[in-house]
Structures are given as structure tokens and as C-alpha cells.
Design an enzyme around this catalytic site. Structure first.
Site, mmCIF file in Angstrom:
data_model
loop_
_atom_site.group_PDB
_atom_site.id
_atom_site.type_symbol
_atom_site.label_atom_id
_atom_site.label_comp_id
_atom_site.label_asym_id
_atom_site.label_seq_id
_atom_site.Cartn_x
_atom_site.Cartn_y
_atom_site.Cartn_z
ATOM 1 C CG ASN A 169 3.295 -0.365 2.797
ATOM 2 O OD1 ASN A 169 2.700 -1.294 2.254
ATOM 3 N ND2 ASN A 169 4.529 -0.028 2.476
ATOM 4 N N GLY A 170 1.916 -2.814 4.945
ATOM 5 C CA GLY A 170 2.570 -4.020 5.449
ATOM 6 C C GLY A 170 1.534 -5.007 5.948
ATOM 7 N NE ARG A 212 3.927 2.199 -1.781
ATOM 8 C CZ ARG A 212 5.151 1.746 -1.529
ATOM 9 N NH1 ARG A 212 6.156 2.125 -2.285
ATOM 10 N NH2 ARG A 212 5.375 0.936 -0.533
ATOM 11 C CB CYS A 252 -0.873 0.009 1.239
ATOM 12 S SG CYS A 252 -1.842 -1.496 1.410
ATOM 13 C CG HIS A 299 12.409 -31.637 -25.165
ATOM 14 N ND1 HIS A 299 12.841 -32.882 -25.529
ATOM 15 C CD2 HIS A 299 13.451 -30.800 -25.391
ATOM 16 C CE1 HIS A 299 14.099 -32.826 -25.929
ATOM 17 N NE2 HIS A 299 14.496 -31.563 -25.860
ATOM 18 C CB THR A 339 10.653 -7.390 -14.484
ATOM 19 O OG1 THR A 339 9.436 -7.557 -15.217
ATOM 20 C CG2 THR A 339 11.605 -6.564 -15.307
ATOM 21 C CE LYS A 376 6.856 -5.841 -18.225
ATOM 22 N NZ LYS A 376 7.992 -6.012 -17.394
ATOM 23 C CD GLU A 382 3.793 -6.509 -15.513
ATOM 24 O OE1 GLU A 382 3.648 -6.405 -14.300
ATOM 25 O OE2 GLU A 382 4.895 -6.433 -16.075
ATOM 26 C CB THR A 436 10.238 -7.480 -3.854
ATOM 27 O OG1 THR A 436 10.048 -6.484 -4.853
ATOM 28 C CG2 THR A 436 9.468 -8.718 -4.203
ATOM 29 C CD GLU A 476 10.519 -8.287 -18.378
ATOM 30 O OE1 GLU A 476 10.325 -9.178 -17.539
ATOM 31 O OE2 GLU A 476 10.103 -7.123 -18.225
ATOM 32 C CD1 TRP A 528 -2.794 -4.486 -5.204
ATOM 33 C CD2 TRP A 528 -2.062 -5.839 -3.559
ATOM 34 N NE1 TRP A 528 -2.630 -5.755 -5.729
ATOM 35 C CE2 TRP A 528 -2.191 -6.603 -4.745
ATOM 36 C CE3 TRP A 528 -1.613 -6.473 -2.415
ATOM 37 C CZ2 TRP A 528 -1.886 -7.953 -4.811
ATOM 38 C CZ3 TRP A 528 -1.318 -7.840 -2.473
ATOM 39 C CH2 TRP A 528 -1.453 -8.553 -3.665
ATOM 40 C CE LYS A 574 7.475 0.064 -10.775
ATOM 41 N NZ LYS A 574 7.656 -0.499 -12.116
ATOM 42 C CD GLN A 606 11.601 0.046 -9.553
ATOM 43 O OE1 GLN A 606 12.034 1.203 -9.383
ATOM 44 N NE2 GLN A 606 10.510 -0.364 -8.956
ATOM 45 C CB SER A 607 10.456 -1.777 -5.284
ATOM 46 O OG SER A 607 10.538 -3.151 -4.921
#
Ligand code: AGP
Length: 674
Positions: free
Chosen positions: A131-132, A33, A2, A568, A367, A549, A552, A417, A545, A104, A669, A413-414
Site C-alpha cells: 500500500n503506497g 480502500r 490499497c 456574479h 469533506t 455527496k 461522488e 490522506t 458538502e 486502487w 476511502k 477522517q482517515s
């Protein structure tokens, strides 16, 4: 997952309308977020609300606005309710504390009652944005219910304001008063899990308290009428020893602060920040001790421009961020390639240990994992150290073997995570050298790793990671060059890569010219149910990737596959309808990819082939397949070029299919929950 935000103006008159807009705008910046519900709390007028009721405090009661859906639905409901409550939007406040949240959902469906601020109950004596995740909320809830509290939401968060009220009431029943920070400290003592919290209470008017354990929390300081003092601040009124007018902010992300101030401090785990009478104190919570220690901290200066958080001339952040890649890559390499030598200051002191490692383990999610996968071949080639790959959650599920002779490289990135951070804890416990590769200065990953490299891609707001991906690869290629720089045998190869890096932004600029072509391709795929992408070697990651994309943002089923695995199993899917993208740019795997194309042709596959410029006739001799020609660069950098048409394809497919590009369904994100 969040976003939390707070705004406190001190000794500077701000109308209620202005305060509301600062809070709502903070939420707009944090909306990436989480965007299923949101809320804010501000002060009412002492005279206007609940005057008839016997509230347990003399100050103005807070007004809480909560709404399901995107921030803009909160905005309209706020102004409607303000009207209904007869709140004067032009009323100025010399000092005022407001809090805000974008959610979220983890516990409970998106609904106003599950949105934050969560409340202690009647009269909103304590309000909290969070947040958490609170892992022991059920036990706490049972205890609070036994003490007569009733719960209205399905959230884990609701226990926090109720616990605050419980602590406050208990202390008030005893002798003497209790300070806001004492209340929060006692609450922290009871909480388990990961959190960043902001508290507001009419018992402590015009004060705010924030604290954190695990989740990111930043404080922004804007002193008005002069330079912000850079001196340390601690438990005395040192930040502003005078009554200077100022604005103070709390946020989960610097992008909500940058338009107000560049002066900020990253709050550490177990710290409690108390804003009172315009002064800021930071206290360090300790389970063992009754009294917290006071913390000294200097403000840092944010190196971010306001333009980074605005869309500018672009319709969406994703498009802007795709097109920013020539610049973001330049910034990522700036100052790190000098006279043919790679210098990564963040790794310098640990280089000997890294070179002696038994293996390098790349760890990440989504990613970021793909970026590491793209860099793996060159890391092995230049360093002669075996490189293994770990998806963070799987590493934890398996309790994978990790040794103190390992170098564990965490890519995120963030830098927030949850899975990656838990894997980091695990690797630290096992004594491995932990290296961070992140875009977020001050993030948990940046702080908890032994050393690392910032990718400097600039603020990435679109939920789909684009420019961070290419910058992560560039940084890991530079790491490979730096680690392997003691080997004479690869000197020529390293020189070629460095030359390639120098020309890379220009080549990326060229490949972006495929925008129109990718839009046309998207148009031809708009009604498809499914899409396959085959890659191998350096470009196995590109297939994974590219497919991520598409799924998502365009919400189309898409799978990236290792071309070597095609026969296979996946070959059974091939027919004249299913679109298949084959990545067949020039490198060691080129001839193998040519055979793959032939085998697919033989099964009447509907192919779209990505090849190096001038190779169309080699990959598609009968001219039947669609071809995407891209500039050729050194092999290890080719994944950076090749992903860009896939990013553009995903973008255009999403727009054409009418979906939300920047905030795809169900995603956020940064995934700060397990
Ligand atoms: C990227 O487009 C995705 N949104 C997602 O896979 C992301 O890369 C993943 O959640 C990891 O995030 P991080 O890089 O911030 O750790």
C-alpha cells in the site's frame, strides 16, 4: 490507497478453506480502500504443484491468485483455480502464512498481472503486497533489468519482490545465510516513497515480514486458549515465550482485525515486524546503521465493536452511517461536556499556545475541508483569532506562508490522506503548532501532530463520508468553545451552544425522519444532468458538502456555491429546468437568503428551499417551490442538521440511478497518493 492484509496461524490447526476465508474476508473489510483488483497468496502442497520443476527451495511453493474487479470476482476465481489445481480445501495446517491485497490502481490498469501479490518471478521466491507508492521504482527497475530480471506488470511494486530476490541471491552466493529480516532491511534501504509492505517467501516458510514508511500498518494478536499477554514484545520471543496457539494479523485498517482480536499494535515508520516460530520481533531500521535496534511495544486494546463493521439491517454502509449520526455525535461528545464546561484532554497542555496564536489555519481535503469550513465562523467568533482555510494540496502547490506563531489544525477522517500528511510535514518544518482532528486512532496524522482530538465517530466504511463529517464539526465547535473559554464576553453564547450540543442528537434523530421525503425528492431528480446548491455563512459548507455527496455517489454533476456569488455569474445558468437547492435556515444570513430566493424566482428558477420548521411561507410565499423543513438549532450547529437531508438525497439518488453507493466509481476511502 490499497488495502493489505495477512493471516498467520501458529500451533493451531486451520484448514486451507478456513485460511482462504480469513484472507478473503479481510479483503472484504478493506475493499472500501480500493476495489479494482485483488489477490492472495497461500501455500500449496509440496506434492501437488510444480513438483517436476527444479524449484530453488524444498518447501511448498506458494499459490498466487489475482483477479481484476471486486473481491467477489476474486472469490469465485480462487475456488475455480483451487479445483483446477486439485488443492485440498480440507487440508489442515498447524502453521501457515497467507497474504492478501485489494487495489486502487495507480501504476497500470486494473488487470491480474498488475494485481498484488507481486512476485519476484518464476517460483514466486518472494511475494509482496503493498500500500503506497515507490517513487524511485524506475531507477530500481532499470538496475534490476540490467541484472537479468524481466518485468511482467506496470506496477511500481514489482521492483520490491525482485529486489528481495536480488538481495537474497547475492547474500546466498556469499558466505553464510541471510535472515528474512536482513533481506527486507536491505530492500528498505533502496526504496523511496511511502509504503506498507508484507513479504512472504518459500525460502522462509511460515514466516511473514511487514514494514512501513508513511502508510498505516497494524498488527493484531489473538492468543488462543487464554488471555493475550500484555507484556512488551521485542527481539526475543517475548510476545509469546511459549508455544501458545495464536493467530497473527497484519492489516492497513483495524476494521479487518476487529472480528478476530482486540489486541493490536500500531507499527511505526521504519519498523520491520518479523513473525517467526510464532514469535514477533520489531526492529527499527536506520539508514546509518548496519544493525537495526530492537523495539519494545505493548499491545493496545481496540475500542471498536464488530457491529461497527457490519451493515446490520441496512442495505448499504452509507445508509447505516447516515442513520448512526445521533449515536456517533453522542459518542463524540461523551465525557467532553461536563457542568457546562468543555474538556478536551488532547489539547489541554497546548491551550496557552493555541490562544496566543497569530492565526489558526484549518487544513484538509474534500469533506474534511468542508467540516472545517463549517466550523470556521464559530472558531473566529469565540476565539477572536483569525482563521484561514487551506485545501492541503493547494497549500503545498503554493508553498503557502506558515509561521511558528500559527496553529495549524489538520482535519482528516482517515488520518492517512497523503495531501494532508504532506501539508502536516510542511507545517511541522515551519514550526507551527500542529493539531490533529481525526477519526482514526493510531493513524499517521494522530501520531505526527503535536496534539489533537479524536472525533470518535466509529468506523466509517462507506466511501462517502457522512457521520465523520458531522462529528468533525462537533469536535471543532467544542475546540472553539474550549479555546474561547477564557472570554467573559461570550459566556452566554457559549452556554447556549453547550445546551444546543446536549440536545443535538435528538434533533438529528428528528431530521432523519425526512428520509421518505428525500427519497421522493430524489425520485423527482433522477434524470437530471445537474444540480446546484446555494448556501452562505454557516451553511456555505453545507452547499459544498451536499454537492460533493451528490457528485461522488450519485454520479450527477452538482455544484455547491456561495449564495453571495450568485449574481456574479451563476445566475446565468438559472432557468425553469435546472434544479437549485437553496439553504435558507434561520441565522444572520436568513434575510439575505430570502432575497436570493426572490431573485431566483424572478428568473423562473426551479427551486427546492431548505428552511427552518415553520418558515415555509416565508421562503416560499406563493407555494410554488418544494420546501424541506428542518429543526432549528443554534446557528453554529445548524450545518450538522442541514447536511443530513442532503446526505439522504445523495443516497437515494444513487440507489434510484442504480449506482454503487458504498464504492463509487473511481474512488477509494482514503487517498494515500498525491
Ligand atoms: C468524502 O465523502 C470523500 N470521500 C473525500 O472527499 C474525503 O473526505 C477526502 O478524501 C479526505 O479524506 P480524509 O478525511 O480521510 O482525509
Amino acid at each position: 490507497m490499497c488495502g493489505i492484509f495477512a493471516y498467520l496461524n501458529y500451533n493451531v490447526g486451520r484448514e486451507r478453506r478456513y485460511i482462504l476465508e480469513v484472507l478473503l474476508n479481510g479483503l472484504r473489510r478493506l475493499e472500501y480502500r480500493g476495489y479494482d483488483s485483488s489477490g492472495i497468496a497461500i501455500d500449496s502442497d509440496t506434492s501437488s504443484v510444480m513438483q517436476s520443476k527444479s524449484k530453488p527451495y524444498d518447501t511448498a511453493p506458494p499459490v498466487v491468485f489475482r483477479q481484476e474487479g471486486k473481491i467477489e470476482s476474486l472469490v469465485s476465481s480462487v475456488y475455480t483455480e483451487v479445483d483446477q489445481l486439485n488443492l485440498d480445501l480440507e487440508k489442515p495446517f498447524l502453521v501457515h502464512a497467507g497474504i492478501a491485497h485489494t487495489r486502487w490502481a495507480t501504476h497500470g490498469v486494473p488487470a491480474p498481472r498488475n494485481s498484488h501479490p507481486q512476485s519476484s518471478g518464476e517460483f514466486d521466491e518472494f511475494l509482496v503486497v503493498h500500500n503506497g507508492i515507490i517513487t524511485n521504482y524506475e531507477v530500481l527497475k532499470q538496475t534490476l533489468v540490467r541484472h537479468g530480471f524481466t518485468f511482467e506488470s506496470d506496477t511500481d511494486t514489482e521492483v520490491i519482490p525482485k529486489l528481495a530476490k536480488f538481495v537474497f541471491d547475492k547474500a546466498r552466493d556469499g558466505e553464510g545465510g541471510v535472515t528474512f529480516s536482513q533481506v527486507v532491511m536491505e530492500v528498505m534501504r533502496q526504496l523511496e516513497g511511502a509504503y506498507a509492505l508484507i513479504f512472504k517467501s518459500p525460502h522462509y516458510p511460515n514466516e511473514l515480514i511487514a514494514c512501513k514508511r508513511g502508510s498505516t500498518l497494524l498488527l493484531g494478536v489473538n492468543e488462543l486458549g487464554g488471555e493475550t499477554s500484555r507484556h512488551l514484545f521485542h527481539d526475543v520471543k517475548a510476545l509469546t515465550a511459549n508455544d501458545k496457539p495464536k493467530e497473527l494479523f497484519f492489516s492497513s485498517d483495524l476494521c479487518a482485525i476487529v472480528e478476530h482480536t482486540k489486541n493490536y499494535a500500531a507499527i511505526e515508520d521504519d519498523e520491520i515486524v518479523h513473525i517467526k516460530d510464532g514469535s514477533v520481533s520489531i526492529l527499527k531500521f536506520n539508514y546509518e546503521k548496519e544493525k537495526p535496534a530492537s523495539v519494545q511495544r505493548a499491545l493496545s486494546v481496540l475500542e471498536m465493536e464488530v457491529e461497527q463493521i457490519k451493515k446490520g439491517d441496512f442495505d448499504h454502509f452509507m445508509k447505516k452511517e447516515i442513520h448512526e449520526q445521533p449515536d456517533s455525535l453522542t459518542t463524540s461528545m461523551r465525557g467532553r461536556l461536563k457542568d457546562g464546561v468543555v474538556g478536551l484532554g488532547g489539547l489541554k497542555d497546548h491551550m496557552r499556545t493555541i490562544r496566543r496564536s497569530r492565526r489558526i489555519i484549518f487544513i484538509g481535503c474534500g469533506t474534511s475541508y468542508h467540516a472545517a469550513l463549517a466550523a470556521r465562523p464559530i472558531m473566529e467568533e469565540l476565539t477572536d483569532i483569525p482563521v484561514t482555510m487551506e485545501i492541503a494540496s493547494d497549500m503545498l502547490d503554493r508553498k503557502a506562508l506558515i509561521f511558528k506563531e500559527d496553529t495549524a489544525v489538520f482535519v482528516s477522517q482517515s488520518g492517512e490522506t497523503a495531501d494532508t500528511l504532506l501539508a502536516l510535514e510542511y507545517a511541522l518544518q515551519h514550526g507551527a503548532l500542529c493539531v490533529g482532528v481525526t477519526n482514526t486512532v493510531g493513524s499517521t496524522l494522530a501520531r505526527k501532530t503535536h496534539c489533537g482530538v479524536h472525533i470518535n465517530a466509529g468506523c466509517e466504511i462507506g466511501v462517502a463520508s457522512t457521520k465523520a463529517y458531522t462529528c468533525q464539526i462537533v469536535v471543532m465547535v467544542m475546540m472553539a468553545l474550549a479555546i474561547g473559554s477564557d472570554k467573559m464576553s461570550t459566556l452566554a453564547q457559549r452556554e447556549a451552544i453547550i445546551a444546543g450540543l446536549t440536545k443535538l442528537p435528538e434533533k438529528v434523530h428528528d431530521v432523519l425522519k425526512l428520509d421518505g421525503e428525500m427519497k421522493a425528492l430524489a425520485q423527482s431528480l433522477i434524470d437530471e444532468q445537474s444540480l446546484l446548491m446555494f448556501g452562505r455563512g454557516n451553511n456555505y459548507a453545507t452547499a459544498l458538502e451536499g454537492a460533493l455527496k451528490v457528485k461522488e455517489v450519485a454520479l450527477m454533476h452538482s455544484e455547491g456555491m456561495l449564495a453571495g456569488e450568485m449574481k456574479h455569474g451563476p445566475l446565468a445558468l438559472v432557468d425553469e429546468y435546472l434544479p437549485i437547492i437553496v439553504i435558507a435556515t434561520r441565522d444572520d444570513s436568513f434575510s439575505k437568503q430570502q432575497s436570493v430566493i426572490q431573485q431566483l424566482h424572478a428568473r423562473k428558477g426551479r427551486l427546492i428551499v431548505m428552511c427552518s420548521e415553520g418558515d415555509a411561507s416565508l421562503v416560499c410565499p406563493d407555494g410554488r417551490s418544494r420546501v424541506i423543513e428542518v429543526p432549528r438549532v443554534v446557528d453554529c450547529l445548524q450545518p450538522i442538521i442541514n447536511i443530513i437531508p442532503m446526505q439522504l438525497l445523495a443516497y437515494h439518488l444513487t440507489v434510484l440511478r442504480g449506482y454503487n453507493v458504498d464504492q463509487p466509481r473511481n474512488l477509494a476511502k482514503s487517498v494515500t497518493t498525491q
